[in-house]
Design a protein around this motif. Structure first.
Motif, PDB file in Angstrom:
ATOM      1  N   VAL A  73      10.197  23.207  11.833  1.00  0.00           N
ATOM      2  CA  VAL A  73      10.195  21.763  11.642  1.00  0.00           C
ATOM      3  C   VAL A  73      10.860  21.090  12.841  1.00  0.00           C
ATOM      4  O   VAL A  73      11.499  21.746  13.671  1.00  0.00           O
ATOM      5  N   ARG A  74      10.736  19.753  12.897  1.00  0.00           N
ATOM      6  CA  ARG A  74      11.498  19.001  13.892  1.00  0.00           C
ATOM      7  C   ARG A  74      12.983  19.067  13.537  1.00  0.00           C
ATOM      8  O   ARG A  74      13.361  19.127  12.363  1.00  0.00           O
ATOM      9  N   SER A  75      13.819  19.033  14.540  1.00  0.00           N
ATOM     10  CA  SER A  75      15.251  19.242  14.300  1.00  0.00           C
ATOM     11  C   SER A  75      15.890  18.124  13.495  1.00  0.00           C
ATOM     12  O   SER A  75      16.951  18.328  12.897  1.00  0.00           O
ATOM     13  N   ASP A  76      15.250  16.941  13.438  1.00  0.00           N
ATOM     14  CA  ASP A  76      15.812  15.830  12.671  1.00  0.00           C
ATOM     15  C   ASP A  76      15.183  15.686  11.290  1.00  0.00           C
ATOM     16  O   ASP A  76      15.355  14.651  10.631  1.00  0.00           O
ATOM     17  N   GLU A  77      14.476  16.711  10.817  1.00  0.00           N
ATOM     18  CA  GLU A  77      13.799  16.648   9.517  1.00  0.00           C
ATOM     19  C   GLU A  77      14.815  16.534   8.376  1.00  0.00           C
ATOM     20  O   GLU A  77      15.751  17.330   8.285  1.00  0.00           O
ATOM     21  N   THR A  78      14.630  15.518   7.488  1.00  0.00           N
ATOM     22  CA  THR A  78      15.531  15.325   6.347  1.00  0.00           C
ATOM     23  C   THR A  78      14.790  15.155   5.025  1.00  0.00           C
ATOM     24  O   THR A  78      15.423  15.037   3.981  1.00  0.00           O
ATOM     25  N   ASN A  79      13.458  15.149   5.049  1.00  0.00           N
ATOM     26  CA  ASN A  79      12.691  14.903   3.831  1.00  0.00           C
ATOM     27  C   ASN A  79      12.610  16.122   2.919  1.00  0.00           C
ATOM     28  O   ASN A  79      12.320  15.987   1.728  1.00  0.00           O
ATOM     29  N   THR A 118      14.120  20.545   2.523  1.00  0.00           N
ATOM     30  CA  THR A 118      15.041  21.565   3.022  1.00  0.00           C
ATOM     31  C   THR A 118      14.539  22.988   2.820  1.00  0.00           C
ATOM     32  O   THR A 118      15.135  23.929   3.336  1.00  0.00           O
ATOM     33  N   ASP A 119      13.457  23.145   2.033  1.00  0.00           N
ATOM     34  CA  ASP A 119      12.921  24.474   1.780  1.00  0.00           C
ATOM     35  C   ASP A 119      11.485  24.333   1.291  1.00  0.00           C
ATOM     36  O   ASP A 119      10.935  23.213   1.228  1.00  0.00           O
ATOM     37  N   ALA A 120      10.866  25.445   0.930  1.00  0.00           N
ATOM     38  CA  ALA A 120       9.455  25.417   0.536  1.00  0.00           C
ATOM     39  C   ALA A 120       9.244  24.598  -0.730  1.00  0.00           C
ATOM     40  O   ALA A 120       8.269  23.846  -0.838  1.00  0.00           O
ATOM     41  N   ASN A 121      10.140  24.716  -1.696  1.00  0.00           N
ATOM     42  CA  ASN A 121       9.971  23.983  -2.957  1.00  0.00           C
ATOM     43  C   ASN A 121      10.069  22.483  -2.747  1.00  0.00           C
ATOM     44  O   ASN A 121       9.268  21.709  -3.300  1.00  0.00           O
ATOM     45  N   SER A 122      11.039  22.047  -1.959  1.00  0.00           N
ATOM     46  CA  SER A 122      11.175  20.609  -1.741  1.00  0.00           C
ATOM     47  C   SER A 122      10.063  20.077  -0.860  1.00  0.00           C
ATOM     48  O   SER A 122       9.661  18.909  -0.992  1.00  0.00           O
ATOM     49  N   PHE A 123       9.498  20.919   0.029  1.00  0.00           N
ATOM     50  CA  PHE A 123       8.333  20.467   0.788  1.00  0.00           C
ATOM     51  C   PHE A 123       7.137  20.286  -0.134  1.00  0.00           C
ATOM     52  O   PHE A 123       6.398  19.306  -0.029  1.00  0.00           O
ATOM     53  N   GLU A 136       5.206  14.814  -1.430  1.00  0.00           N
ATOM     54  CA  GLU A 136       3.750  14.648  -1.433  1.00  0.00           C
ATOM     55  C   GLU A 136       3.189  14.106  -0.117  1.00  0.00           C
ATOM     56  O   GLU A 136       2.008  14.305   0.171  1.00  0.00           O
ATOM     57  N   ASP A 137       4.008  13.440   0.671  1.00  0.00           N
ATOM     58  CA  ASP A 137       3.533  12.915   1.956  1.00  0.00           C
ATOM     59  C   ASP A 137       3.593  13.962   3.064  1.00  0.00           C
ATOM     60  O   ASP A 137       3.115  13.712   4.177  1.00  0.00           O
ATOM     61  N   GLY A 138       4.187  15.116   2.788  1.00  0.00           N
ATOM     62  CA  GLY A 138       4.361  16.127   3.814  1.00  0.00           C
ATOM     63  C   GLY A 138       3.067  16.829   4.179  1.00  0.00           C
ATOM     64  O   GLY A 138       2.281  17.216   3.316  1.00  0.00           O
ATOM     65  N   LEU A 139       2.841  17.003   5.476  1.00  0.00           N
ATOM     66  CA  LEU A 139       1.658  17.679   5.992  1.00  0.00           C
ATOM     67  C   LEU A 139       2.068  18.960   6.705  1.00  0.00           C
ATOM     68  O   LEU A 139       3.105  19.011   7.377  1.00  0.00           O
ATOM     69  N   MET A 140       1.234  19.975   6.567  1.00  0.00           N
ATOM     70  CA  MET A 140       1.503  21.279   7.170  1.00  0.00           C
ATOM     71  C   MET A 140       0.389  21.637   8.137  1.00  0.00           C
ATOM     72  O   MET A 140      -0.792  21.526   7.800  1.00  0.00           O
ATOM     73  N   VAL A 193       5.508  20.321   9.169  1.00  0.00           N
ATOM     74  CA  VAL A 193       5.989  21.698   9.162  1.00  0.00           C
ATOM     75  C   VAL A 193       4.870  22.624   9.602  1.00  0.00           C
ATOM     76  O   VAL A 193       3.679  22.338   9.391  1.00  0.00           O
ATOM     77  N   VAL A 194       5.248  23.717  10.246  1.00  0.00           N
ATOM     78  CA  VAL A 194       4.345  24.810  10.589  1.00  0.00           C
ATOM     79  C   VAL A 194       5.019  26.094  10.128  1.00  0.00           C
ATOM     80  O   VAL A 194       6.210  26.290  10.387  1.00  0.00           O
ATOM     81  N   LEU A 195       4.303  26.927   9.425  1.00  0.00           N
ATOM     82  CA  LEU A 195       4.855  28.218   9.038  1.00  0.00           C
ATOM     83  C   LEU A 195       4.647  29.212  10.170  1.00  0.00           C
ATOM     84  O   LEU A 195       3.583  29.264  10.785  1.00  0.00           O
ATOM     85  N   THR A 196       5.662  29.996  10.425  1.00  0.00           N
ATOM     86  CA  THR A 196       5.597  30.972  11.503  1.00  0.00           C
ATOM     87  C   THR A 196       6.486  32.154  11.161  1.00  0.00           C
ATOM     88  O   THR A 196       7.480  32.000  10.454  1.00  0.00           O
ATOM     89  N   ASP A 197       6.137  33.329  11.658  1.00  0.00           N
ATOM     90  CA  ASP A 197       7.072  34.429  11.522  1.00  0.00           C
ATOM     91  C   ASP A 197       8.238  34.159  12.472  1.00  0.00           C
ATOM     92  O   ASP A 197       8.144  33.356  13.399  1.00  0.00           O
TER      93      ASP A 197
END
Length: 268
Positions: free
Chosen positions: A128-134, A136-141, A145-149, A195-199
């Motif tokens: 995520v971007r370092s200033d992300e506050t919306n 904190t984890d997969a469940n809250s993402f 509902e406005d979050g895009l991956m 957000v982008v998922l990555t290993d």
């Protein structure tokens, strides 16, 4: 063993072993007598393989590992490039002898290609971007509902996003598709996705190169093993497995972990 524990081991192993060093184990490996092997990669997955921004050369953990395997097995390697979406099929069709690009070992992929033994285990994280506050984890993402991956179709991060983070719908409009992983990270930095998922391997490379703009968020979403891919029935699988085993045993893989995950910073 997780990547974290392997990195801790690397600090000791690398102090007593250099990647170019010889070992008794390596001397017992098969001699492929200068056989030509064509290896394909995407060069879009730092620090495993990428184009060095300073030198313009193809570099990374996987290049070092395969070059060492080539030395131990007495093969001549030629590298070529293709896109991720074409890689597994092109190796399956015999267009290339082997593929490398942090490819997760999966049963569905085993229907098309043979995998080497795992050479690395990594954990999946949210980038995520370092200033992300919306969130904190997969469940809250998932609840945001406005979050895009952003995701690259057909990859492990894509399937993790669909089935472990969101609702199991591969056409979910909250997932924005990109041709390359690098393009999804650019969209993240631009604010087009959240957000982008990555290993942890590739993700840490992008964090290191971001000058503080990106971070890895939350707890790992499971682990995955990486392997090299070959056409079904390839006679290269057994020699490569023997070389990987010898490199695990003598500390070479731990030395590569130290070089690429502890010492190397992209852009420096």
């Amino acid at each position: 063993m997780t990547l974290r524990t392997s990195l801790l081991a690397a600090s000791f192993a690398a102090s007593v072993f250099t990647v170019s060093g010889f070992s008794a184990l390596a001397e017992d490996l098969p001699d492929l007598q200068g056989r030509e092997v064509v290896v394909v990669t995407e060069n879009a997955y730092p620090p495993l393989q990428f184009i060095d921004p300073n030198s313009g050369e193809q570099v990374g953990w996987e290049y070092d590992a395969v070059n060492e395997i080539a030395r131990r097995l007495n093969i001549n390697v030629t590298y070529q490039n293709t896109s991720w979406d074409a890689m597994i099929q092109s190796v399956s069709d015999g267009q290339y002898d082997m593929g490398m690009t942090g490819i997760t070992i999966r049963d569905d992929r085993k229907e098309k290609v043979d995998f080497s033994d795992p050479y690395m285990r990594s954990e999946m994280y949210m980038l995520v971007r370092s200033d992300e506050t919306n969130f904190t984890d997969a469940n809250s993402f998932a609840a945001y509902e406005d979050g895009l991956m952003g995701a690259q179709p057909g990859t492990s991060p894509f399937y993790t996003a669909v089935y472990e983070v969101l609702d199991g719908d591969e056409a979910n409009p909250r997932i924005k598709l990109f041709e390359t992983f690098g393009a999804s990270v650019q969209a993240l930095r631009a604010g087009d996705v959240d957000v982008v998922l990555t290993d942890s391997t590739g993700g840490q490379g992008y964090v290191d190169a971001s000058n503080g703009a990106l971070k890895l968020l939350g707890e790992p979403l499971g682990s995955e093993d990486f392997g090299f891919i070959f056409a079904k029935g390839s006679d290269l699988v057994a020699p490569f497995n023997a070389a990987i085993a010898s490199m695990k045993a003598d500390g070479t893989l731990d030395a590569l972990n130290k070089k690429w995950f502890l010492e190397y910073k992209m852009g420096e």
